[in-house]
Design an enzyme around this catalytic site. Structure first.
Site, mmCIF file in Angstrom:
data_model
loop_
_atom_site.group_PDB
_atom_site.id
_atom_site.type_symbol
_atom_site.label_atom_id
_atom_site.label_comp_id
_atom_site.label_asym_id
_atom_site.label_seq_id
_atom_site.Cartn_x
_atom_site.Cartn_y
_atom_site.Cartn_z
ATOM 1 N N HIS A 136 3.685 6.025 -7.095
ATOM 2 C CA HIS A 136 2.886 7.073 -7.725
ATOM 3 C C HIS A 136 3.676 8.390 -7.729
ATOM 4 O O HIS A 136 3.786 9.083 -8.749
ATOM 5 C CB HIS A 136 1.568 7.220 -6.942
ATOM 6 C CG HIS A 136 0.546 8.108 -7.589
ATOM 7 N ND1 HIS A 136 -0.687 8.335 -7.038
ATOM 8 C CD2 HIS A 136 0.575 8.845 -8.731
ATOM 9 C CE1 HIS A 136 -1.388 9.142 -7.831
ATOM 10 N NE2 HIS A 136 -0.637 9.482 -8.852
ATOM 11 N N HIS A 143 1.910 4.377 -2.898
ATOM 12 C CA HIS A 143 2.010 5.838 -2.825
ATOM 13 C C HIS A 143 3.369 6.317 -3.346
ATOM 14 O O HIS A 143 3.464 7.275 -4.095
ATOM 15 C CB HIS A 143 1.871 6.308 -1.373
ATOM 16 C CG HIS A 143 0.495 6.174 -0.810
ATOM 17 N ND1 HIS A 143 -0.603 6.735 -1.389
ATOM 18 C CD2 HIS A 143 0.041 5.557 0.309
ATOM 19 C CE1 HIS A 143 -1.679 6.464 -0.655
ATOM 20 N NE2 HIS A 143 -1.316 5.753 0.369
ATOM 21 N N HIS A 161 0.838 -1.201 0.000
ATOM 22 C CA HIS A 161 0.000 0.000 0.000
ATOM 23 C C HIS A 161 0.879 1.260 0.000
ATOM 24 O O HIS A 161 0.755 2.117 -0.877
ATOM 25 C CB HIS A 161 -0.920 -0.020 1.224
ATOM 26 C CG HIS A 161 -1.811 1.181 1.342
ATOM 27 N ND1 HIS A 161 -3.148 1.130 1.043
ATOM 28 C CD2 HIS A 161 -1.562 2.463 1.694
ATOM 29 C CE1 HIS A 161 -3.688 2.331 1.212
ATOM 30 N NE2 HIS A 161 -2.732 3.167 1.614
ATOM 31 N N GLU A 162 1.775 1.345 0.971
ATOM 32 C CA GLU A 162 2.589 2.567 1.090
ATOM 33 C C GLU A 162 3.570 2.693 -0.071
ATOM 34 O O GLU A 162 3.842 3.800 -0.545
ATOM 35 C CB GLU A 162 3.322 2.601 2.437
ATOM 36 C CG GLU A 162 2.391 2.657 3.659
ATOM 37 C CD GLU A 162 1.447 3.869 3.653
ATOM 38 O OE1 GLU A 162 1.800 4.912 3.058
ATOM 39 O OE2 GLU A 162 0.346 3.757 4.223
HETATM 40 ZN ZN LIG Z 1 -2.814 5.290 1.800
#
Ligand SMILES: [Zn+2]
Length: 631
Positions: free
Chosen positions: A428, A425, A421-422
């Site tokens: 991205h 980020h 998940h992190e």
């Molecule tokens: Zn998040």
């Protein structure tokens, strides 16, 4: 997530950055092996902050250099209209100083999070905040001056100057777009001076929850004593023993119930403040004001709420499946947290990295190569440590260096989820930074959780394909359902409640703790269905949700998981075109309005379809679990 501050400065002046993505995920289980140590700060953190500054002396020199540049930035006042070149020179100078200021701020913030008990880093962070507020003051004139120049001049300048075209066109046009809701100098000054008073109700609520409410201590069936504050509640609410979790719920929510009047008065006052600002800025409603910040069509909010309601029968099916799997005679609100299936498989940091790089192969060789390089560097502080800030975030604010990640990974599958998940980020951020100039690289909150939730879909799919036993399969399918329940259904329930109480405040209906609980209880019961038993004190749940003081923030969790799942499915089911389409969204950063970026990639968030797809996928997961159980 990035904090959304509706009183933030307009596009061009400097405002304080906020760390992206505080997911608050998995903060249990100590683990310290195998990670090279050494930021040199002696805190034990394993990220390397020397990529930002070699030491705190260099940091302080940079901070002073930013402060010394401020008079130069102030001196541009009144010159923006001279020529396209003059506008470009001023905006470039301001932007580059802001980037330097960002590096100063992020260094201090990361260092402060290494050990929240150490006073010196906290003081440096306060100094950096102060530097930012001075910078904000030195550049506060920029947006009003752009508005004064007007659209015609600004458009002519953009057409004449390459720097303006390439880097500043979108932020300049965005500033002009807001013109009709910006008041004259006197009006803006009044609203600015009211802002501290308008923040009062949130402080009252925080004060009540953090210290005034006497949180009960209870004894669980194994003799363990638990103090039920927010942390104790979240650690104990999924207790295996049903009588224990009933006692946890009853005691915790009864404690809130004793303060229903004060908590309701605080929230009602906050709503009045929102109505006050929306009316004075000439918005039709609070929702319209909230969505205008990023030009989100109101149809996005309406479609989300309508389609989630239409999809409630699937959620109710899930609760009956949960009742069956947990072997319960009926299902109560205190039965929603225990996991459907236990799994004791553990993962080292090396395992997590290998799994992530393998699971994300559908995103292509370039993505995996970039992530392989990035995860091999010292950009991440992965494990819990005494004094370290809780939760998990990625901070990508230093455009010209690289993202940093603060995690508190557990060794369970939850840790792997947080890792992908992190890193979603971070990837991205890296991809947007490669494709965009500084001014348009930073993506808004509405887009911020798409890459991270898409990565979680890739991960679950990968784990399911390789699961060796029926139990392991059930575990991953159950995790998927829980993720969708918590992020899609539950956050939309909050969004619907938030809209309802704003509409009541706009209609001048008197709101009290009792009436807020009644509204919340009605929505809570509708979302959970007729066969689900919700006892009266649990209607107080609204009081625990601090996000209701963040102004129409929560719906973006639900839209993000919808979009993230939509893209992940299209990549998994599609080919190169679908992959490029998704990577194009990441590359776009903040170069346009978020729903326009998504629309160009084929995803219309105002249409019902993406939400229907997600509900259908939820139903299919239920089918798969039922088939496994019946096999
Ligand atoms: Zn998040």
């Amino acid at each position: 997530m990035i904090a959304l501050d509706r009183r933030k400065a307009l596009g061009l002046a400097a405002s304080l950055p906020v760390a992206a993505s505080l997911t608050g995920l998995g903060a249990s289980g100590a683990h310290g092996a195998e990670v090279p140590s050494g930021s040199g700060a002696g805190s034990g953190a394993s990220w390397d902050l020397t990529d930002l500054f070699p030491d705190t002396q260099a940091w302080d020199a940079a901070r002073k250099a930013v402060l010394a540049a401020l008079p130069r930035l102030s001196a541009y006042k009144g010159t923006l209209g001279t020529s396209a070149q003059a506008l470009a020179r001023a905006l470039d100078d301001i932007s580059m100083i802001k980037l330097k200021a960002m590096r100063v701020y992020v260094y201090s913030s990361l260092q402060a999070d290494e050990d929240v008990r150490a006073p010196a880093p906290q003081e440096r962070e306060a100094q950096a905040r102060d530097m930012f507020s001075q910078m904000g003051q030195a550049t506060a004139w920029v947006d009003p001056e752009v508005l004064d120049l007007g659209e015609e001049t600004i458009e002519r300048f953009i057409a004449e100057n390459e720097t303006l075209t390439r880097r500043f066109a979108f932020p300049l046009r965005d500033t002009l777009r807001r013109a009709e809701h910006i008041l004259d100098d006197q009006g803006e000054a009044i609203l600015a001076s009211a802002s501290a008073a308008l923040a009062g109700p949130g402080s009252v609520r925080d004060q009540l929850v953090a210290s005034d409410i006497p949180w009960p201590t209870i004894t669980l069936s194994d003799g363990r004593e638990v103090r039920l504050d927010a942390q104790g509640y979240s650690h104990s609410r999924d207790a295996d023993n049903r009588a224990d979790r009933k006692r946890v719920f009853d005691s915790y929510w009864s404690a809130f119930k004793g303060y229903e009047g004060s908590l309701g008065a605080a929230l009602a006052a906050k709503l009045k403040g929102d109505v006050f600002e929306a009316e004075n800025r000439g918005y039709e409603s609070c929702l319209a004001m909230a969505l205008a910040a990023n030009r989100i069509p109101e149809g996005v909010y309406r479609s989300l709420v309508a389609e989630v309601n239409a999809g409630l029968p699937q959620l109710h099916r899930y609760f009956q499946l949960r009742r069956r799997m947990l072997k319960l005679p009926d299902i109560h609100y205190y039965d929603i947290y225990p996991p459907l299936v236990q799994m004791d498989r553990t993962f080292t940091l090396g395992d997590m990295r290998n799994v992530a790089l393998d699971a994300l192969k559908p995103l292509g060789r370039d993505y995996v190569r970039l992530m392989g390089e990035a995860t091999a560097k010292k950009w991440m502080d992965p494990f819990p440590r005494p004094g370290k800030r809780a939760g998990a975030y990625m901070n990508g604010a230093v455009y010209d260096v690289h993202p940093y990640l603060l995690l508190n990974l557990s060794e369970s599958f939850d840790g792997v989820s947080t890792f992908v998940h992190e890193w979603g980020h971070a990837m991205h951020t890296l991809i947007a930074a490669k494709a965009q100039p500084y001014e348009t690289a930073r993506y808004p909150t509405f887009l911020a959780e798409i890459a991270s939730t898409a990565n979680e879909v890739f991960l679950t799919e990968y784990m399911l394909e390789r699961a060796k036993t029926k139990e392991e399969k059930l575990y991953y399918l159950g995790m998927r359902l829980e993720g969708l329940r918590g992020t899609f259904y539950r956050q939309t329930m909050f969004a619907e409640f938030e809209l309802k109480i704003h509409e009541m405040a706009e209609a001048g209906e008197g709101l009290s703790g009792a009436s807020i609980s009644r509204v919340y209880g009605e929505i809570l019961r509708r979302y959970h269905g007729a066969d689900f038993i919700i006892d009266a004190p649990y209607e107080m749940e609204w009081a625990m949700i601090g996000h209701f003081y963040r102004f129409f923030y929560v719906y973006q969790y639900a839209t993000s998981i919808t979009a993230g799942t939509w893209f992940a499915r299209s990549v998994l089911d599609g080919g190169t075109a679908e992959r490029e389409n998704f990577l194009g969204v990441l590359r776009a950063g903040g170069s346009d309005y978020p729903t326009d970026i998504l629309k160009r990639a084929g995803l219309d968030m105002a249409s019902p379809q993406p939400y229907r797809d997600l509900v259908a996928g939820f139903g299919q997961t239920l089918d798969e679990i039922e088939a496994l159980l019946d096999a």
